[in-house]
Write an enzyme that holds these catalytic residues in place. Structure first.
Site, PDB file in Angstrom:
ATOM      1  N   GLU A   1     -11.630  -1.990  -3.237  1.00  0.00           N
ATOM      2  CA  GLU A   1     -10.909  -1.752  -2.110  1.00  0.00           C
ATOM      3  C   GLU A   1     -10.000  -0.991  -2.488  1.00  0.00           C
ATOM      4  OE1 GLU A   1      -9.263  -4.490   0.254  1.00  0.00           O
ATOM      5  OE2 GLU A   1      -7.988  -5.328  -1.314  1.00  0.00           O
TER       6      GLU A   1
ATOM      7  N   ASP B   1       0.671  -1.481  -0.308  1.00  0.00           N
ATOM      8  CA  ASP B   1      -0.022   0.195   0.133  1.00  0.00           C
ATOM      9  C   ASP B   1       0.781   1.471   0.150  1.00  0.00           C
ATOM     10  OD1 ASP B   1      -2.546  -1.975   0.481  1.00  0.00           O
ATOM     11  OD2 ASP B   1      -2.481  -1.567   2.802  1.00  0.00           O
TER      12      ASP B   1
END
Length: 355
Positions: free
Chosen positions: A243, A74
């Site tokens: 997401e 991420d």
């Protein structure tokens, strides 16, 4: 970050002066800050090698060259006023890496030296996910999420720093949260500051998909005058795997990038990055074929190819007049280790292509 599998993130900015917990904060800018033209291994003269509409996995480009400590999940990346590239990522009280050339990265500790007390209510391990880094008026902002796998008892926090250095971040508390009774999940935050100075926060994962709320520029938290929770993207079938939103405005359109399918499973990951666009930040977003992202739509920007498996958890960074796609993937040549990926984005016909 996915509540079922792992991680996800992202980022963008603009104007207004704000007050965070009594701390004056000039949150001004007209977009992501760009400094210079350091394209490292990519080169300014690089031409796109893929077709405008990529029809097979073999059409996707390999990531640009990066070296050093590049095992990340991420990633969110930003170029500081002093020219440093700051890369923050999931785990370790939010891992911090820096680079001077956007190629060689070194690990420099964690954003937080000690976890805020409220984290333990959402993560027994005090393990934050998916930061979103930006810079406004002399201060850094970082939105991030705290949760546990298989749970939507989650919270998005906000921290600020005057230097962006490890251990310098001051937590400003919870921005938004979800509970076991919610039909959404408050993780994977992404800040968008519109041209008119309005602040928006996109977030979400699985459950009923990607959401967006309005923020108050004076506090960096939810705007009391508008508490609407907008739906940006969703999937009709379990596990509803969408997401890690990232929203940017380019050429009069708002573009929603999101990560789809299974993250964080090494070489069996099926993550991929999709995009849609809208004429308003709150949508509706449509893909290249005109299918709404709230109805299973989304045009693929990057998917598994060769040893690059499950790319996702993306951020879009503006640097030297170019857009970069920053993401993680699982390296099929290194037992599925999560690695940093960076590619340039070309905008053609109103749509982005990685090259």
């Amino acid at each position: 970050m996915t509540e079922l599998h792992g991680r996800s993130k992202a980022r963008h900015r603009r104007k207004k002066t704000a007050l965070l917990s009594g701390i004056p904060l000039a949150l001004a800018a007209a977009g992501v800050m760009a400094y210079g033209t350091a394209f490292g291994a990519f080169g300014e003269d690089t031409q796109p090698k893929a077709a405008a509409v990529q029809s097979s996995a073999s059409a996707y480009p390999g990531p640009g060259k990066v070296t050093g400590d590049v095992v990340v999940h991420d990633p969110t990346m930003f170029r500081a006023p002093d020219g440093r590239y700051l890369l923050h990522s999931t785990h370790g009280h939010l891992e911090v890496r820096t680079s001077t050339d956007r190629v060689a990265f070194s690990r420099n500790g964690n954003a937080f030296s000690t976890p805020p007390r409220w984290w333990s209510r959402y993560s027994a391990e005090n393990d934050p996910w998916a930061p979103d880094l930006s810079y406004h008026g002399g201060r850094y902002l970082m939105y991030y999420s705290v949760s546990a796998f298989h749970s939507n008892t989650s919270a998005i926090g906000l921290a600020t720093s005057t230097t962006g250095k490890p251990g310098s971040w001051k937590d400003q508390g919870i921005v938004h949260s979800s509970t076991a009774g919610s039909d959404y999940n408050a993780i994977d935050p992404d800040l968008l500051v519109d041209d008119d100075g309005t602040w928006w926060l996109a977030f979400g994962s699985h459950w009923s998909g990607i959401k967006m709320i309005r923020l108050d520029p004076r506090t960096g938290k939810q705007y009391a005058g508008d508490t609407t929770r907008h739906s940006l993207a969703s999937r009709s079938k379990a596990p509803r795997a969408v997401e890690g939103p990232t929203v940017v405005k380019r050429n009069g359109y708002y573009y929603l990038f999101a990560s789809y399918d299974t993250c964080c499973s090494g070489t069996t990951s099926t993550y991929k990055i999709k995009v849609g666009r809208a004429t308003k930040p709150t949508g509706p977003y449509y893909d290249r074929k005109g299918v709404a992202m709230n109805r299973d739509g989304g045009t693929v920007v990057m998917a598994s190819h060769g040893s690059v498996i499950g790319p996702g958890g993306q951020d879009i960074m503006r640097d030297g007049g170019k857009d970069l796609l920053v993401y993680h993937y699982y390296d099929g040549r290194d037992n599925g280790a999560p690695k940093l990926g960076i590619n340039l984005l070309k905008w053609s016909g109103g749509w982005p292509t990685a090259y």
